[in-house]
Write a protein that holds these residues in place. Structure first.
Motif, mmCIF file in Angstrom:
data_model
loop_
_atom_site.group_PDB
_atom_site.id
_atom_site.type_symbol
_atom_site.label_atom_id
_atom_site.label_comp_id
_atom_site.label_asym_id
_atom_site.label_seq_id
_atom_site.Cartn_x
_atom_site.Cartn_y
_atom_site.Cartn_z
ATOM 1 N N ALA A 1 -16.516 -9.650 5.426
ATOM 2 C CA ALA A 1 -18.015 -9.309 4.885
ATOM 3 C C ALA A 1 -17.785 -9.156 3.513
ATOM 4 O O ALA A 1 -18.768 -9.740 2.700
ATOM 5 C CB ALA A 1 -18.317 -8.005 5.545
ATOM 6 N N LYS A 2 -16.726 -8.461 2.877
ATOM 7 C CA LYS A 2 -16.857 -8.250 1.320
ATOM 8 C C LYS A 2 -16.584 -9.668 0.774
ATOM 9 O O LYS A 2 -17.137 -10.116 -0.420
ATOM 10 C CB LYS A 2 -15.679 -7.517 1.051
ATOM 11 N N ASP A 3 -15.901 -10.592 1.532
ATOM 12 C CA ASP A 3 -15.627 -12.067 0.759
ATOM 13 C C ASP A 3 -16.879 -12.689 0.868
ATOM 14 O O ASP A 3 -17.294 -13.521 -0.087
ATOM 15 C CB ASP A 3 -14.785 -12.770 1.676
ATOM 16 N N LEU A 4 -17.924 -12.298 1.745
ATOM 17 C CA LEU A 4 -19.264 -12.948 1.677
ATOM 18 C C LEU A 4 -20.194 -12.286 0.618
ATOM 19 O O LEU A 4 -21.490 -12.754 0.613
ATOM 20 C CB LEU A 4 -19.777 -12.888 2.943
ATOM 21 N N GLY A 5 -19.809 -11.101 0.274
ATOM 22 C CA GLY A 5 -20.738 -10.459 -0.567
ATOM 23 C C GLY A 5 -21.870 -9.355 -0.068
ATOM 24 O O GLY A 5 -22.788 -8.946 -0.626
ATOM 25 N N TRP A 6 -21.164 -9.031 1.273
ATOM 26 C CA TRP A 6 -22.023 -8.059 2.182
ATOM 27 C C TRP A 6 -21.704 -6.800 1.746
ATOM 28 O O TRP A 6 -20.736 -6.447 1.138
ATOM 29 C CB TRP A 6 -21.755 -8.473 3.570
ATOM 30 N N GLN A 7 -22.393 -5.863 1.879
ATOM 31 C CA GLN A 7 -22.413 -4.382 1.842
ATOM 32 C C GLN A 7 -21.682 -3.837 2.840
ATOM 33 O O GLN A 7 -22.202 -4.465 4.200
ATOM 34 C CB GLN A 7 -23.544 -3.451 1.370
ATOM 35 N N VAL A 8 -20.749 -3.198 2.942
ATOM 36 C CA VAL A 8 -20.149 -2.757 4.224
ATOM 37 C C VAL A 8 -20.144 -1.166 4.207
ATOM 38 O O VAL A 8 -19.578 -0.448 3.380
ATOM 39 C CB VAL A 8 -18.683 -3.159 4.424
ATOM 40 N N LEU A 9 -20.588 -0.494 5.500
ATOM 41 C CA LEU A 9 -20.582 0.869 5.733
ATOM 42 C C LEU A 9 -19.549 0.999 6.602
ATOM 43 O O LEU A 9 -19.939 0.443 7.885
ATOM 44 C CB LEU A 9 -22.060 1.372 6.052
ATOM 45 N N GLY A 10 -18.493 1.766 6.576
ATOM 46 C CA GLY A 10 -17.512 1.952 7.587
ATOM 47 C C GLY A 10 -17.362 3.650 8.049
ATOM 48 O O GLY A 10 -17.517 4.460 7.229
ATOM 49 N N TYR A 11 -17.048 3.629 9.409
ATOM 50 C CA TYR A 11 -16.931 5.061 9.989
ATOM 51 C C TYR A 11 -15.498 5.018 10.795
ATOM 52 O O TYR A 11 -15.595 4.246 11.764
ATOM 53 C CB TYR A 11 -18.023 5.506 10.469
ATOM 54 N N ASP A 12 -14.782 5.769 10.647
ATOM 55 C CA ASP A 12 -13.517 5.955 11.320
ATOM 56 C C ASP A 12 -12.784 7.530 11.053
ATOM 57 O O ASP A 12 -12.262 7.586 10.159
ATOM 58 C CB ASP A 12 -12.386 5.011 11.224
ATOM 59 N N PRO A 13 -13.238 8.229 11.977
ATOM 60 C CA PRO A 13 -12.735 9.710 11.654
ATOM 61 C C PRO A 13 -11.324 9.880 11.619
ATOM 62 O O PRO A 13 -10.846 11.145 11.239
ATOM 63 C CB PRO A 13 -13.490 10.452 12.866
ATOM 64 N N LEU A 14 -10.445 8.848 12.146
ATOM 65 C CA LEU A 14 -9.118 9.057 12.332
ATOM 66 C C LEU A 14 -8.613 8.640 11.003
ATOM 67 O O LEU A 14 -7.176 8.634 11.224
ATOM 68 C CB LEU A 14 -8.696 8.450 13.763
ATOM 69 N N LEU A 15 -9.149 8.055 10.116
ATOM 70 C CA LEU A 15 -8.386 7.523 9.037
ATOM 71 C C LEU A 15 -8.976 8.044 7.647
ATOM 72 O O LEU A 15 -10.192 8.702 7.872
ATOM 73 C CB LEU A 15 -8.832 5.982 8.727
ATOM 74 N N PRO A 16 -8.180 8.090 6.838
ATOM 75 C CA PRO A 16 -8.528 8.969 5.330
ATOM 76 C C PRO A 16 -9.750 7.799 4.718
ATOM 77 O O PRO A 16 -9.939 6.898 4.912
ATOM 78 C CB PRO A 16 -7.423 8.718 4.417
ATOM 79 N N VAL A 17 -10.581 8.697 3.871
ATOM 80 C CA VAL A 17 -11.675 8.069 3.271
ATOM 81 C C VAL A 17 -11.343 6.930 2.043
ATOM 82 O O VAL A 17 -10.334 7.234 1.592
ATOM 83 C CB VAL A 17 -12.510 9.096 2.437
ATOM 84 N N SER A 18 -12.074 5.762 2.383
ATOM 85 C CA SER A 18 -11.591 4.761 1.484
ATOM 86 C C SER A 18 -12.828 3.947 1.120
ATOM 87 O O SER A 18 -13.893 4.311 1.305
ATOM 88 C CB SER A 18 -10.659 3.661 2.051
ATOM 89 N N ASP A 19 -12.488 2.812 0.262
ATOM 90 C CA ASP A 19 -13.651 2.152 -0.295
ATOM 91 C C ASP A 19 -14.477 1.337 0.911
ATOM 92 O O ASP A 19 -15.679 1.056 1.032
ATOM 93 C CB ASP A 19 -13.298 0.976 -1.180
ATOM 94 N N VAL A 20 -13.880 1.457 2.241
ATOM 95 C CA VAL A 20 -14.463 0.747 3.312
ATOM 96 C C VAL A 20 -14.760 2.034 4.306
ATOM 97 O O VAL A 20 -15.894 1.938 4.851
ATOM 98 C CB VAL A 20 -13.353 -0.178 4.117
ATOM 99 N N ASN A 21 -13.899 2.965 4.430
ATOM 100 C CA ASN A 21 -14.178 4.053 5.271
ATOM 101 C C ASN A 21 -15.270 5.008 4.424
ATOM 102 O O ASN A 21 -14.497 6.153 4.224
ATOM 103 C CB ASN A 21 -12.964 4.652 5.739
ATOM 104 N N ASN A 22 -16.334 4.711 4.458
ATOM 105 C CA ASN A 22 -17.086 5.328 3.415
ATOM 106 C C ASN A 22 -18.364 5.946 3.759
ATOM 107 O O ASN A 22 -19.215 6.329 2.997
ATOM 108 C CB ASN A 22 -17.558 4.194 2.150
ATOM 109 N N SER A 23 -18.641 6.157 5.093
ATOM 110 C CA SER A 23 -19.727 6.615 5.519
ATOM 111 C C SER A 23 -19.759 7.663 6.680
ATOM 112 O O SER A 23 -18.381 7.497 7.286
ATOM 113 C CB SER A 23 -20.575 5.527 5.931
#
Length: 376
Positions: A160-182
């Protein structure tokens, strides 16, 4: 080979390693043969059958040393309580919700799965579904919401990032990151596409259960135009709530997995924009990678060298991600997902897809190719 690995019955041939395997695991004989497992036994016997036919009685009659499965075979006390021969279980799948790992550990049975084997295959399935239904996304970048950022979800984010899309990611089991951002609510409320990539867990198994994670309440938070794609596990979505939502909103929904599979009600398939038969990860590369991973793990368990690789088994690949980005009209040549949709709908009889037909489509699926990628 350690004496603890093999526990032969009196009727078993001496120095034979017996393997029971789901016949849907790719290239079994290319990996699990006497040459590649030299040192474990003089001969290797592979007995294959459909995954749903691997039962306690079946294993009791064979007394295998090794059990190789896919997601349709639950491996637990019910399957193995009366079996003293199995010392290694390999699942050629990313998911492990069909495996009681605590039970295997208590029994001293080694276990390995194929984490990440089909991460590109599934990510490419999601992109194909999205572009098939909404080709405008090639030039009008959507907001992609990803729930679950393990191997598959994080790989989808890279595309998605390679396509220039905006990514909203959610995973409560992983630390916050540029993808795990919502937050979950942010993903539900603000995404043009939502793609699910979580394991199936209950409230007894996790502080963040995923069973029926997408229910009437979650669906109500989504805009009616949000495209929903599930290639994770069927019961992550409450099917009755989904059907009610589609009837109300005419939402576009893509399902590769179903709450009650292998049986699928015609009412469900009729409501979907795309319906496929749990084949999102079914590429030649993904399948071979899965076999490679459990072969490697068995070799490690037995203390053997790894002598087989997938590269010699792969023919030349004409499909390249960079080429598709330059010529989006080639998408049906890369993967015509509507052929899979049509194949599933063609076997609807008596108001449903019968389990035997669903399994048959999966067993006889003509493996597609992953799109070769250079950037990631």
């Amino acid at each position: 080979m350690p004496d603890t690995f093999l526990n032969h019955t009196p009727t078993k041939k001496a120095h034979t390693l017996t393997i029971v395997a789901d016949s849907n695991i790719a290239s079994l004989s290319d990996f699990f043969n006497a040459h590649n497992l030299a040192g474990a036994a003089e001969t290797v016997e592979i007995i294959t059958c459909a995954g749903r036919e691997i039962t306690a009685d079946f294993l009791a009659n064979i007394q295998p040393d090794v059990l190789l499965v896919r997601s349709v075979t639950p491996v637990n006390e019910t399957l193995l309580a009366d079996n003293n021969s199995v010392r290694f279980v390999g699942s050629a799948t990313i998911g492990t919700d069909h495996i009681d790992q605590a039970y295997l550990k208590a029994r001293g049975i080694a276990f390995a799965n194929a984490a990440g084997c089909s991460k590109h295959s599934v990510a490419q399935y999601v992109l194909t579904a999205a572009f098939t239904l909404r080709p405008e996304y090639w030039h009008d970048a959507p907001t992609l919401g990803i729930i679950g950022l393990g191997n598959i979800g994080s790989t989808l984010a890279l595309y998605a990032k390679d396509l220039g899309w905006q990514v909203l990611g959610y995973d409560p089991l992983l630390p916050v990151s540029d993808v795990n951002n919502s937050t979950l609510d942010e993903v539900l409320q603000s995404s043009s596409i939502i793609s699910l990539h979580v394991p199936l867990t209950s409230a007894q198994q996790s502080d963040y259960p995923t069973e029926h994670l997408i229910d009437a309440e979650a669906l109500a938070k989504m805009h009616k135009d949000t495209l929903l794609i599930n290639s994770a596990r069927g019961a992550v979505i409450a099917e009755a709530d989904l059907l009610a939502d589609i009837a109300k909103t005419e939402r576009q929904v893509v399902l590769d997995v179903f709450e009650h599979e292998p049986t699928i009600a015609a009412q469900t398939s009729d409501a979907l924009s795309i319906a496929t038969m749990h084949i999102a990860g079914y590429t030649l590369e993904g399948k071979l990678r899965g076999t490679q991973m459990i072969y490697d793990a068995l070799c490690q368990t037995l203390g053997l060298p790894i002598v087989q690789r997938i590269e010699p088994l792969l023919p030349a690949n004409p499909y390249h991600w960079a080429a598709l980005k330059d010529a989006p009209q080639l998408l049906p040549e890369f993967y015509d997902i509507m052929q899979d949709d049509a194949a599933l709908r063609a076997v609807v009889t008596e108001g449903q897809v019968q389990g035997k037909d669903f399994d048959g489509l999966r067993r006889n699926y003509p493996l597609r190719r992953e799109w070769a990628f250079a950037a990631f």
